[in-house]
Motif scaffolding. Structure first.
Motif, PDB file in Angstrom:
ATOM      1  N   ASP A 282     -66.271 -63.538  74.938  1.00  0.00           N
ATOM      2  CA  ASP A 282     -66.832 -64.031  73.688  1.00  0.00           C
ATOM      3  C   ASP A 282     -67.691 -65.249  73.990  1.00  0.00           C
ATOM      4  O   ASP A 282     -67.169 -66.292  74.396  1.00  0.00           O
ATOM      5  N   ASP A 283     -68.983 -65.116  73.811  1.00  0.00           N
ATOM      6  CA  ASP A 283     -69.882 -66.252  73.975  1.00  0.00           C
ATOM      7  C   ASP A 283     -69.704 -67.161  72.757  1.00  0.00           C
ATOM      8  O   ASP A 283     -69.843 -66.704  71.616  1.00  0.00           O
ATOM      9  N   PRO A 284     -69.409 -68.440  72.946  1.00  0.00           N
ATOM     10  CA  PRO A 284     -69.170 -69.330  71.800  1.00  0.00           C
ATOM     11  C   PRO A 284     -70.368 -69.465  70.871  1.00  0.00           C
ATOM     12  O   PRO A 284     -70.212 -69.784  69.687  1.00  0.00           O
ATOM     13  N   THR A 285     -71.571 -69.211  71.381  1.00  0.00           N
ATOM     14  CA  THR A 285     -72.760 -69.303  70.531  1.00  0.00           C
ATOM     15  C   THR A 285     -73.212 -67.940  70.011  1.00  0.00           C
ATOM     16  O   THR A 285     -73.989 -67.862  69.060  1.00  0.00           O
ATOM     17  N   SER A 286     -72.716 -66.863  70.641  1.00  0.00           N
ATOM     18  CA  SER A 286     -73.097 -65.505  70.227  1.00  0.00           C
ATOM     19  C   SER A 286     -71.881 -64.587  70.348  1.00  0.00           C
ATOM     20  O   SER A 286     -71.791 -63.770  71.278  1.00  0.00           O
ATOM     21  N   PRO A 287     -70.927 -64.678  69.441  1.00  0.00           N
ATOM     22  CA  PRO A 287     -69.663 -63.945  69.565  1.00  0.00           C
ATOM     23  C   PRO A 287     -69.792 -62.426  69.502  1.00  0.00           C
ATOM     24  O   PRO A 287     -68.868 -61.711  69.879  1.00  0.00           O
TER      25      PRO A 287
ATOM     26  N   ARG B 273     -71.615 -60.663  71.316  1.00  0.00           N
ATOM     27  CA  ARG B 273     -72.126 -60.175  72.604  1.00  0.00           C
ATOM     28  C   ARG B 273     -71.030 -59.609  73.512  1.00  0.00           C
ATOM     29  O   ARG B 273     -71.299 -59.185  74.628  1.00  0.00           O
TER      30      ARG B 273
END
Length: 217
Positions: free
Chosen positions: A59-64, A66
């Protein structure tokens, strides 16, 4: 006609490392998936599922949105029936904001493969074969470049070790094939991470040969 799902990141979406004006995405005739479609026309339909920033499992913290694992199930069911699922992921997992070992990234890919090969996922057709394309390594210069700022020296090292890790983790799995993009294509010297036009062309041609063998078409 065979149905092939290509599930990947920006190098499947077709991000252009040297955009002119607003041409940030390579055209259908340039992307490796487009080359697949052209070469397999009449024999297979290529379904593109490329998303910039997509990871194998994080989980990308700026783009969840993805996280590739979270979206895969919906994608498989949405596009069924499928004869082949092609994965090309791993480049985003080596970013320094994540801290997995190379074996953990490979284990994440194994989970994606198991999802794609699970017959319970589908209610139309048989479970598909799987081709894992290991991404071409990023260039060494990316560690000292502020162009992206998300890759360090450890990221570069992991990128180069990705094929061996995937090969070891996927060994012996039924219905699973492996292709090393790094043997046939290089990323651009411009941004050190995205395939050039030549890289897309070379990867597309190599993938065609591999898919023809897998599906006997």
């Amino acid at each position: 006609m065979k149905r092939i799902l290509c599930y990947g990141d920006s190098n499947t979406w077709g991000h252009n490392p040297e955009p002119e004006g607003e041409d940030f995405r390579y055209g259908d005739d340039v992307r490796w998936t487009g080359i697949l479609q052209k070469c397999l026309e009449g024999r297979a339909k290529i379904i593109e599922e490329g998303l910039c920033g997509r990871s194998v499992m994080f989980d990308d913290p700026t783009s969840p949105d993805r996280n590739g694992r979270k979206f895969l199930g919906c994608s498989l069911q949405s596009h069924q029936p499928l004869d082949l699922v092609v994965f090309m992921l791993g480049t985003n997992d080596i970013r320094h904001i994540f801290t997995p070992s190379i074996k953990e990234i490979a284990a994440g890919m194994v989970n994606l493969v198991k999802m794609a090969r699970n017959p319970d996922t589908y209610w139309v057709g048989e479970r598909p074969e799987v081709l894992v394309i290991v991404p071409a390594p990023v260039r060494d210069e990316i560690a000292s470049s502020d162009f992206y700022g998300m890759y360090d020296e450890e990221s570069v090292s992991k990128s180069k070790a990705l094929y061996a890790a995937y090969e070891a983790a996927l060994k012996g799995m039924e219905g699973v094939w492996l292709l090393d993009a790094g043997k046939v294509a290089e990323v651009s010297v411009k941004d050190c991470i995205h395939l050039s036009r030549e890289g897309h062309r070379n990867l597309g041609r190599a993938a065609v040969e591999c898919i023809e063998e897998i599906l006997k078409i």
